[in-house]
Enzyme design. Structure first.
Site, mmCIF file in Angstrom:
data_model
loop_
_atom_site.group_PDB
_atom_site.id
_atom_site.type_symbol
_atom_site.label_atom_id
_atom_site.label_comp_id
_atom_site.label_asym_id
_atom_site.label_seq_id
_atom_site.Cartn_x
_atom_site.Cartn_y
_atom_site.Cartn_z
ATOM 1 N N THR A 74 -5.911 -1.581 9.465
ATOM 2 C CA THR A 74 -5.919 -0.234 8.614
ATOM 3 C C THR A 74 -6.424 0.912 9.574
ATOM 4 O O THR A 74 -5.800 1.978 9.653
ATOM 5 C CB THR A 74 -6.936 -0.557 7.395
ATOM 6 O OG1 THR A 74 -6.592 -1.720 6.844
ATOM 7 C CG2 THR A 74 -6.956 0.734 6.499
ATOM 8 N N ASN A 159 4.557 -8.056 5.475
ATOM 9 C CA ASN A 159 3.565 -8.990 5.198
ATOM 10 C C ASN A 159 4.113 -9.722 3.983
ATOM 11 O O ASN A 159 3.489 -10.737 3.674
ATOM 12 C CB ASN A 159 2.362 -8.135 4.848
ATOM 13 C CG ASN A 159 2.520 -6.931 4.437
ATOM 14 O OD1 ASN A 159 3.160 -6.038 4.740
ATOM 15 N ND2 ASN A 159 1.710 -6.971 3.210
ATOM 16 N N GLN A 187 1.851 -8.500 11.424
ATOM 17 C CA GLN A 187 2.154 -9.641 11.136
ATOM 18 C C GLN A 187 2.941 -10.194 12.092
ATOM 19 O O GLN A 187 3.522 -11.726 12.052
ATOM 20 C CB GLN A 187 2.977 -9.806 9.778
ATOM 21 C CG GLN A 187 2.256 -9.294 8.568
ATOM 22 C CD GLN A 187 1.199 -10.427 8.089
ATOM 23 O OE1 GLN A 187 1.369 -11.399 8.364
ATOM 24 N NE2 GLN A 187 0.426 -9.866 7.139
ATOM 25 N N SER A 207 -4.179 -6.996 14.242
ATOM 26 C CA SER A 207 -5.443 -7.166 13.543
ATOM 27 C C SER A 207 -5.862 -8.489 14.140
ATOM 28 O O SER A 207 -5.153 -9.416 14.395
ATOM 29 C CB SER A 207 -5.399 -7.008 11.944
ATOM 30 O OG SER A 207 -6.599 -7.356 11.337
ATOM 31 N N HIS A 209 -8.074 -10.955 12.621
ATOM 32 C CA HIS A 209 -7.885 -11.946 11.487
ATOM 33 C C HIS A 209 -6.578 -12.533 10.980
ATOM 34 O O HIS A 209 -6.452 -13.256 10.156
ATOM 35 C CB HIS A 209 -8.877 -11.540 10.228
ATOM 36 C CG HIS A 209 -8.215 -10.518 9.511
ATOM 37 N ND1 HIS A 209 -7.705 -10.944 8.207
ATOM 38 C CD2 HIS A 209 -8.132 -9.139 9.413
ATOM 39 C CE1 HIS A 209 -7.269 -9.812 7.672
ATOM 40 N NE2 HIS A 209 -7.493 -8.697 8.183
ATOM 41 N N THR A 248 -20.151 2.527 18.882
ATOM 42 C CA THR A 248 -20.559 1.202 19.851
ATOM 43 C C THR A 248 -19.557 0.156 19.443
ATOM 44 O O THR A 248 -19.433 0.091 18.506
ATOM 45 C CB THR A 248 -22.043 0.839 19.483
ATOM 46 O OG1 THR A 248 -22.718 1.904 19.963
ATOM 47 C CG2 THR A 248 -22.340 -0.288 20.224
ATOM 48 N N CYS A 334 -2.859 -7.228 -8.336
ATOM 49 C CA CYS A 334 -3.767 -7.099 -9.418
ATOM 50 C C CYS A 334 -4.380 -5.649 -9.230
ATOM 51 O O CYS A 334 -5.078 -5.089 -8.230
ATOM 52 C CB CYS A 334 -4.868 -8.070 -9.602
ATOM 53 S SG CYS A 334 -4.539 -9.734 -9.586
HETATM 54 N N1 PMP Z 1 -0.826 -4.072 7.986
HETATM 55 C C1 PMP Z 1 -0.007 -5.126 7.582
HETATM 56 C C2 PMP Z 1 1.348 -5.387 7.742
HETATM 57 C C3 PMP Z 1 -0.944 -6.010 7.045
HETATM 58 O O1 PMP Z 1 -0.331 -7.315 6.462
HETATM 59 C C4 PMP Z 1 -2.424 -5.670 6.945
HETATM 60 C C5 PMP Z 1 -3.247 -6.986 6.313
HETATM 61 N N2 PMP Z 1 -2.891 -7.259 5.036
HETATM 62 C C6 PMP Z 1 -2.682 -4.589 7.601
HETATM 63 C C7 PMP Z 1 -2.075 -3.720 7.845
HETATM 64 C C8 PMP Z 1 -4.212 -4.347 7.273
HETATM 65 O O2 PMP Z 1 -4.866 -5.072 8.287
HETATM 66 P P1 PMP Z 1 -6.650 -5.331 8.529
HETATM 67 O O3 PMP Z 1 -7.212 -6.110 7.224
HETATM 68 O O4 PMP Z 1 -7.006 -5.542 9.700
HETATM 69 O O5 PMP Z 1 -7.111 -3.683 8.022
#
Ligand code: PMP
Length: 410
Positions: A74, A159, A187, A207, A209, A248, A334
């Protein structure tokens, strides 16, 4: 097999234990601030960050100096899109005042919303409509290009439906026209190969995670040569990360991100092949057993590990209830007050009803054959049960075209 089974890897992935192991020393022993240049604690932390920078750069075919660590995709998207727009804004030039931007209607909100903010600030944004297959092509972007276009931002893979845009071709077009090209590869990167030079990318977001790394860490790749891309910083402060992102550094997160990239690079090819087989098995199973089923998005241009399936004549909430042993996403978002059909599916022309009764299943590094068998059987059982309660499905079976019925209003 432990229930519920996890089939929502596009939402987030578990941390790989090898990633956690790499991170642990940086919480307690190597806890220094990489900005502390005058003692060993700082140097040690800096070494961890620089190793991670190399690991990320190697995954992307980039130079270490082109990697900027952020808090997630994001933030990377915001820095890329707003930072480039402000830097390359044209004072009163062109039709649009400040400059023209091209994106797409089925991007993630972390791209759509920065673009919408820029539109309020005097930029003009074209949100391309994907066709029914969800793919944005070079020709579509070419058709929208104008002399005052300053930025194109298009995701590599979607996504919700996993469709793949023509990123290298669109990048080449942007370079021909001297327009900055950003791709949200959240993705894609870490699952599929990236070479920022061959793929003609100027700015790329990813990202931690989504690739078996920790949450709250991300990367923005910023091209340094041919062309050198400049960005206006959004947060001012200590000037870390070449001034693109003050604050930081999240050393533990960054070390984890680096390790996740190293593992992804080594294991990506094997993972991809295995997951494609599993996804196909799941789709074949469901489509063989059920009628009025639609797999959303382009048949081939899709991520190997993700499928989005709509089921006619079932109610979405009921379907999720029937499949509660499978952790997955539905085609409804939702919002505070209601269930909204997914804007991505709507963008493809999927009707509201069908969007509600859609499932997104995304497989991951530890998804087993047994879990795929189980998910397939559960979905088939759930849909069959719900359709037994559906008079509309009975009518459909009798050959009545439901769309042509004129319902009496009382
Ligand atoms: N872009 C896409 C295509 C995503 O799938 C996601 C996560 N759902 C994000 C951006 C946002 O990523 P983050 O959770 O690391 O801010």
């Amino acid at each position: 097999m432990r229930l519920p089974i996890y089939m929502d890897h596009a939402a987030t992935t578990p941390c790989d234990p090898r990633v956690v192991e790499a991170m642990l020393p940086y919480f307690t022993e190597k806890f220094g601030n990489p900005g502390s240049r005058n003692h060993a604690f700082g140097w040690e932390a800096e070494e961890g960050v620089e190793t991670a920078r190399r690991q990320v750069a190697d995954l992307l075919g980039a130079d270490r100096k082109e990697i900027v660590f952020t808090s997630g995709a994001t933030e990377s998207n915001n820095i890329a899109i707003k930072g480039a727009a402000y830097m390359y804004a044209r004072a009163g030039a062109g039709q649009s005042g400040r400059g023209h931007i091209i994106s797409c209607a089925i991007e993630h909100k972390a791209v759509l919303d920065p673009c919408k903010r820029l539109a309020k600030e005097g930029f003009e944004v074209t949100f391309l409509d994907p066709g029914a297959d969800g793919v944005i092509t070079r020709a579509m972007v070419e058709g929208a290009m104008r002399p005052d276009t300053i930025l194109v931002s298009l995701m590599w893979a979607n996504n919700e439906i996993g469709t793949i845009n023509e990123v290298p071709e669109i990048g080449a077009l942007c370079h021909e026209r001297e327009v900055v090209f950003h791709t949200d590869a959240t993705q894609w990167a870490g699952k599929m190969p990236v070479d920022v030079d061959a793929d003609n990318i100027d700015l790329l977001s990813m990202s931690g995670h989504k690739i078996y790394g920790p949450k709250g860490v991300g990367v923005l790749y910023v091209r340094r040569r041919k062309p050198r891309v400049r960005l206006q910083a959004l947060v001012d402060g200590g000037g870390q990360e070449r001034n693109f992102r003050s604050g930081t550094l999240n050393v533990t997160g960054i070390v984890g991100m680096g390790k996740a990239c190293e593992i992804a690079r080594a294991e990506m090819d094997a993972d991809r092949e295995r997951l494609l087989k599993l996804r196909k098995k799941l789709e074949d199973r469901v489509t063989a057993a059920l009628d009025v089923v639609q797999i959303n998005g382009h048949a081939e241009k899709r991520l190997p590990h993700l499928t989005n399936i709509s089921f006619g004549f079932v109610e979405g909430e009921g379907l999720m209830m029937a499949c509660k042993d499978i952790a997955m996403s539905s085609g409804s978002a939702c919002t505070s007050a209601s269930l909204e059909p997914s804007y991505v599916l709507k963008g493809l022309g999927v009707g509201d009803e069908l969007a509600h009764s859609s499932l997104r299943l995304s497989l991951g590094r530890w998804t087993t054959d047994e879990e795929v068998e189980f998910a397939g059987a559960k979905i088939i059982e759930g849909v069959t049960k719900l359709r037994k309660l559906s008079p509309l499905y009975d009518m459909h079976k009798e050959g009545i075209d439901i769309s042509k019925i004129e319902w009496a209003a009382h």
